[in-house]
Enzyme design. Structure first.
Site, PDB file in Angstrom:
ATOM      1  N   ARG B 227      40.450  38.184  33.619  1.00 49.17           N
ATOM      2  CA  ARG B 227      39.249  38.908  33.720  1.00 49.17           C
ATOM      3  C   ARG B 227      38.228  39.477  32.360  1.00 49.17           C
ATOM      4  O   ARG B 227      39.290  38.831  31.659  1.00 49.17           O
ATOM      5  CB  ARG B 227      39.837  40.299  34.158  1.00 49.17           C
ATOM      6  CG  ARG B 227      40.559  41.168  33.433  1.00 49.17           C
ATOM      7  CD  ARG B 227      40.422  42.427  33.783  1.00 49.17           C
ATOM      8  NE  ARG B 227      40.295  43.412  33.848  1.00 49.17           N
ATOM      9  CZ  ARG B 227      39.837  44.565  33.117  1.00 49.17           C
ATOM     10  NH1 ARG B 227      40.114  44.465  32.193  1.00 49.17           N
ATOM     11  NH2 ARG B 227      38.436  45.234  33.364  1.00 49.17           N
ATOM     12  N   HIS B 228      37.340  39.620  32.683  1.00 46.87           N
ATOM     13  CA  HIS B 228      36.336  40.248  30.975  1.00 46.87           C
ATOM     14  C   HIS B 228      36.967  41.479  30.615  1.00 46.87           C
ATOM     15  O   HIS B 228      36.523  42.168  31.793  1.00 46.87           O
ATOM     16  CB  HIS B 228      34.903  40.221  31.397  1.00 46.87           C
ATOM     17  CG  HIS B 228      34.350  39.841  30.306  1.00 46.87           C
ATOM     18  ND1 HIS B 228      34.188  41.069  28.945  1.00 46.87           N
ATOM     19  CD2 HIS B 228      33.332  39.170  29.149  1.00 46.87           C
ATOM     20  CE1 HIS B 228      33.496  40.901  28.930  1.00 46.87           C
ATOM     21  NE2 HIS B 228      32.715  39.113  28.382  1.00 46.87           N
ATOM     22  N   PRO B 229      37.237  41.863  30.104  1.00 48.53           N
ATOM     23  CA  PRO B 229      37.978  43.035  29.192  1.00 48.53           C
ATOM     24  C   PRO B 229      36.390  43.703  29.337  1.00 48.53           C
ATOM     25  O   PRO B 229      36.723  45.144  28.689  1.00 48.53           O
ATOM     26  CB  PRO B 229      38.198  42.571  28.298  1.00 48.53           C
ATOM     27  CG  PRO B 229      37.619  41.460  27.413  1.00 48.53           C
ATOM     28  CD  PRO B 229      37.391  40.974  28.644  1.00 48.53           C
TER      29      PRO B 229
END
Lengths: 382, 382
Positions: B227-229
């Site tokens: 996932r993108h943070p």
């Protein structure tokens, strides 16, 4: 000292990352970048965490030093302003979904007819042609569909994304290359060109060995874990206190490594060439670790470095931000606030060029519509 | 139809990946690239697996369409030939360790004095300045030291490398940008510049959110998994038959997603903005998967695509190489052998440009010294 793109003006309709990364590079090389944002909200990343004093550090990291004007491209007055900007600019960059610019009357055919000097750069998820052209995409969609996730991560576990947003960034970089080549070409022809870069295409373009392997063997490679599949030894190894990297990319380096490790393998047929070493990679890893486990990472990095072998630590981002080599190269710059105080840290310009300035700070990321007056005055000066 | 860099000549002293990737892009945009290789061995990647008919697919993937001449730059006769090439070329590119060109008498100061028109592009592990300038590096060394590995992989497990060799490739791309900007600048000044790109710097330059997060919070981010943070929801989700990606990057897309999933969360305060969704990312993931586990990946990708939400499969490299969008964009080209037969597949040119040719095949990767006669004749033509 003159920046190489001094005097060039980029009209920047982009948002989020691929487009803004492209225009950041152009700005770092001296171009004036004018962000044209939708009134009210502006670039989505203005709302991305983390924040400091109500400002997004994410937005600042990519948009420092740019100017902003808010224009509603469906309204007559704003369209007139926009068209004055088009007449003055060298480049327009956009990352809307294909079709949006055409509906506004600013597609390539219209723009090229009215402003033949203008270079038009577009970056989109899937490009301006092909069956999926109009689908939306973000970084993860193309890292996944484009194959990068399938070769990233550990064997027999779920794929992971590359931690850096290379789905966006690599596409923005290809677009930047296309724009610069088109500007160079314009010097001969006087005419602009359209550049159409797809994020999906850009992922395929960086698969190097993975396409080669699949093309020759018919078998797609799996996740590469912490090693390169075509070079051996080229991976992480355990020292007594954790992991570090050794990358011995040719026979000469492998011989030096064997000497530095006191491991008499250089004359062994199984390890005589890179191709042989790739076949026996797991055995070789165990043999090397049998030695490296005997001492610390710092010991081995110092010893192998002295022997001329590519090696190094695995650093967290805060460690990288204190790395003496990074600091000596001015690769961490201050992003200032309006009062000239340091508000954020951001990556510096990795393109170091003779006779070009390499400032240690950047102007603020613009407030939405924050440079309207200045931009309108610049337009009037003609 | 003219390629934008038609008529430009690049003298290419590079080997392995960062430099050759840079000159491949210049070649794809129409420049003539002349590889100057050491006699005997040539570019190390000539020995990289996999092979077909004794030729490295890896070498072919990056060096198709270039020309090769073998020159010993320590020998008088060959130095004379090399200097004739310098006089004719627009750009010289090298990725030796800093100091090597100086010892040969071809450092920037010497070259600029003798050939003021020449643009000089250098890519190295750590750059031409700073305390670690002379250390050797390969891709993994800079992915590790530069922070990318620390944010790639799964939480609480060993870091992994990005499966694509972005330690090399991104540096080669920054170098390409610098070279093009310097050529553009040369149109005004008549003079070349030196561009000095470090692979380590280039890794820092693509850390975007990671530097922003560390700079604001003092805490370096860990591995981002899938996932993108800074964006939520923006990750992989389980369907009944495996993983797929949803990337809803703004409020509007999140509302559409809630409708498409029949999940009434759009008015919930915990999910009202991207910043709030990032705080409650794990809860949101469980809620979304509670729904997506009910049907297949294909079902959800079709349904979410119809609703305008960025989504897609995780494809292996062989699947990407059959992807209709990739094929429609001419992103997989044939690399021919000397007899004009298809020998390898390679990535096409991701920079699609109006009025520029976009051929479906590439000339062969050169044999070592394979174009000597042709190159010498070209020099004589003056």
């Amino acid at each position: 000292m003159t920046a190489p793109l001094y005097g060039y003006t980029i009209l920047d309709l982009t948002h989020v990352l691929a487009g803004p990364f492209c225009t950041m590079t152009l700005s770092d090389m001296g171009a004036q970048v004018i962000k044209v944002e939708p009134p009210g909200t502006g670039d989505d990343t203005r709302t991305f965490p983390p924040f400091k004093d109500g400002k997004s550090a994410y937005f600042a990291a990519i948009n420092h030093g740019k100017k902003s004007i808010a224009l509603n491209l469906k309204e007559d007055g704003d369209r007139q302003t926009f068209e004055k900007l088009l007449a003055r600019a060298d480049v327009i960059v956009e990352n809307y979904r294909p079709g949006v610019m055409e509906r506004l009357g600013y597609g390539w055919d219209d723009l090229h007819a009215a402003f033949p000097h203008l270079v038009y750069g577009a970056v989109s998820g899937f490009g301006h042609t092909g069956p999926d052209s109009k689908r939306p995409a973000y970084d993860m969609v193309v890292q996944a569909r484009g194959g990068v996730m399938s070769i990233t991560g550990e064997k027999d576990r779920d794929p992971v994304r590359a931690g850096a947003s290379i789905g966006d960034i690599v596409a923005g970089m290809f677009l930047c290359q296309g724009i610069l080549a088109a500007l160079l070409d314009r010097e001969r022809t006087g005419k602009g060109r359209k550049i159409d870069v797809a994020m999906l295409d850009s992922q395929l373009a960086i698969l190097e060995h993975a396409i080669a392997i699949t093309s020759v063997t018919g078998q797609a490679p799996g996740p590469s874990g912490a090693r390169h599949p075509s070079i051996t030894p080229f991976e992480t190894f355990h020292a007594s206190d954790g992991l570090f990297v050794i990358a011995a990319g040719n026979d000469r380096l492998f011989e030096k490594l064997c000497i530095a490790l006191n491991l008499p393998l250089a004359d062994d047929d199984r390890f005589a060439s890179n191709a042989e070493r790739c076949k026996h990679a797991r055995l070789l890893k165990r043999l090397i670790e049998a030695v490296t486990l005997d001492n610390t990472r710092a010991y081995w990095i110092a010893r192998l470095t002295a022997a001329g072998i590519p090696t190094g630590p695995i650093q967290s981002v805060d460690q990288v931000m204190r790395d003496p080599q990074i600091l000596a190269r001015n690769m961490l710059v201050d992003v200032l606030d309006k009062n000239g105080r340091q508000a954020f840290k951001a990556a510096g310009n990795p393109i170091k060029m003779s006779d070009a300035p390499d400032p240690t700070s950047r102007g603020p990321a613009p407030d939405l519509d924050g440079n309207r007056g200045e931009i309108l005055r610049w337009l009037e000066q003609g």
